[in-house]
Write an enzyme that holds these catalytic residues in place. Structure first.
Site, short mmCIF file in Angstrom:
data_model
loop_
_atom_site.label_atom_id
_atom_site.label_comp_id
_atom_site.label_asym_id
_atom_site.label_seq_id
_atom_site.Cartn_x
_atom_site.Cartn_y
_atom_site.Cartn_z
N GLU A 21 -4.24 1.26 -10.51
CA GLU A 21 -4.06 1.73 -9.13
C GLU A 21 -5.10 1.11 -8.20
O GLU A 21 -5.35 1.63 -7.12
CB GLU A 21 -4.18 3.27 -9.12
CG GLU A 21 -3.59 4.00 -7.94
CD GLU A 21 -3.90 5.52 -8.01
OE1 GLU A 21 -4.52 5.94 -9.00
OE2 GLU A 21 -3.52 6.25 -7.09
N ARG A 51 0.85 -1.20 0.00
CA ARG A 51 0.00 0.00 0.00
C ARG A 51 0.88 1.25 0.00
O ARG A 51 1.68 1.47 0.92
CB ARG A 51 -0.85 -0.03 1.26
CG ARG A 51 -1.81 1.11 1.36
CD ARG A 51 -2.72 0.96 2.59
NE ARG A 51 -3.93 1.71 2.36
CZ ARG A 51 -5.09 1.47 2.95
NH1 ARG A 51 -5.20 0.47 3.79
NH2 ARG A 51 -6.15 2.18 2.67
#
Lengths: 339, 339
Positions: free
Chosen positions: B282, B69
């Protein structure tokens, strides 16, 4: 009528720059700040006629909303007293240009911001420029640090006293940073565009226009990255549980057309309502060369708009009527002239 | 084959986030850093199958180049030892996902950067991830400070040792900042995009690719503001007397397709050569909602590319071949599978 909402006096006579150098030297030496230099009307005429006025005529603009050189505002240099003197000198110089060519230029002021100083300290200069010099707006710097972005976001109450003064005077602000003292940011290639993008996202995050429904802010350089990432911003507003951008931001925010190629202008007009777009060129400014792909100046942005397949009314709005709506004091000046 | 070059493990099991919290608490209390938490394969499977794998299937992607992340890399929190432990734990977790779903994911690592620490300190983790874990690239953070942009520009010799290691290992880097600790910058709405724009301008200013002709860098989020302002960047390269962007930057730099609306993707493909564009989404990431204008997820970027009027070969390049060229170690993995 073609109104260019974004022009800077980037070509002032050399004694103006020399004065700035002497001013910063005096600040460093802790001596008295130097007096404003003398310059003749002819010296000013020469720099304007060879540059801004020449380009206005060549490109077919009628009037430029004109402000001091943005990259030289540099509130991070010197202290607040230096910034006061420099802003006043810059604004007075713009006033001289406007007085010499009242048909071609109308003034917008620089503010005596200084890192850490309350924004309320800039109100007096705004009032002087609007009420005494006849200016129609201001350039508000969201990051007086010159690239550290350490000021509170624009929705913070820190900025409220100034926005109150703007609303009272009925003038808009262009959100415009100055030169960069951060080696990470090239001024016109990164810092300007980043500040534009940042301001827009701050407007999404905050409730500035709920507090100031009559406030009008222009984000220059085509709104930074925003139109290209319009889906991201619509999506982020949704994720952050903000209202639709059309209600939350776009009643108060305008983008100029300082986007230096046709595909960029095409995108701007595809995603942003015409009512939110003001013609601007940023000339004589960031990019001065000729595009080898077109044979025309990169910053001759009027050509890109002329080439758009939009209605004559839409073009009139972008070239004239939107600016008259966003800058009511300009509209009043023009109406007084029967325009 | 559809390769998504930009996916993050934003949905790790809760003990992973709890570990991070405990780690930062231990840092603040100056006690021993906690050990990596245990989690079962099933717990990992659950988070992947309900999210990334589900979306891959629904949207028609085959393989995601997968990294920790981004917003949680946060090298500005803790110190370098914390960043080392956190990076190692994050990368090992990515490796577990890749081992569970080798057809669907390939790893890209986070680096143990820390504000002020030499970038050479990140080489060992890069080597471990590439040589021992089989990763194919890394995410390089140009601003480990979390929003102060106080690192040297990417063309500075500061970064050279790391670029040398990348070239030696034949892996590319995605230039990707992390969470913002600067209240001026919303992470996904301003900081990410600003960092992308800033990196590109740094490449124009410097001579990085003269020093490293084989270096390959991906600028995510569609290149920040760059394609929208492509005329500005061509013009600035000219003003700064740099070579043409096609020679000076675009032999080494790639943009992904994380642009969340059709007009943005249209512009990207209009101004940037197909050879410089890699498919990316993304996801599961910055913008998770459904676009009310289309009825589809904002970040379902494959749809926008499918809708483009470009050749089948161009689509194949963007979806697969460019990624295999930019990530040769991925290409080798696929070839070993007969793909």
């Amino acid at each position: 009528m073609i109104i260019d909402c974004h022009g800077h006096y980037t070509t002032a006579p050399p004694q103006h720059d020399a004065w700035r150098k002497a001013q910063l030297a005096a600040f460093n030496d802790r001596t008295t700040l130097p007096a404003v230099p003398t310059m003749s009307d002819d010296e000013i005429r020469e720099t304007i006629e060879a540059n801004q006025l020449k380009l206005q005529r060549e490109r077919g603009a009628d009037l430029t909303i004109f402000s001091p050189r943005a990259s030289a505002m540099a509130p991070h240099q010197g202290d607040e007293a230096v910034s006061q003197a420099w802003s006043r000198g810059n604004n007075d110089l713009i006033k001289r240009v406007v007085d010499l060519y009242p048909q071609n230029f109308v003034g917008v002021c620089q503010l005596p911001q200084s890192p850490g100083a309350p924004i309320a300290n800039s109100i007096a200069e705004l009032k002087r420029c609007v009420e005494e010099l006849g200016f129609v707006g201001c350039n508000l710097n969201p990051d007086p640090s010159g690239g550290h972005f350490d000021s509170p976001p624009l929705y913070d109450r820190f900025w409220h006293p100034f926005f109150e003064a703007m609303v009272e005077l009925d003038v808009p602000a262009m959100i415009h940073v100055s030169g960069s003292c951060n080696p990470a940011f090239h001024a016109t290639g990164a810092y300007y565009i980043n500040a534009d993008t940042t301001a827009f996202m701050q407007f999404i995050e905050g409730d500035l226009f709920k507090d100031f429904p009559d406030l009008r802010l222009i984000i220059p350089h085509g709104g930074g990255a925003v139109p290209y990432h319009w889906g991201r911003y619509r999506g982020l507003a949704d994720m952050l549980k903000r209202p639709l951008l059309s209600e939350h931001v776009m009643r108060n925010v305008y983008f100029d057309t300082c986007v230096y190629h046709q595909p960029g202008i095409d995108l701007l007009f595809e995603v942003i309502d015409v009512k939110n777009i003001l013609f601007g060129s940023e000339m004589v400014g960031a990019v001065r060369g000729i595009d080898p792909q077109t044979g025309f100046y990169f910053d001759d942005t009027k050509r890109y708009i002329d080439a758009l397949d939009i209605s004559a009314q839409a073009k009139r709005d972008v070239f004239e009527m939107n600016a008259r709506r966003v800058y009511p004091r300009l509209d009043a000046i023009l109406k007084a002239r029967g325009l």
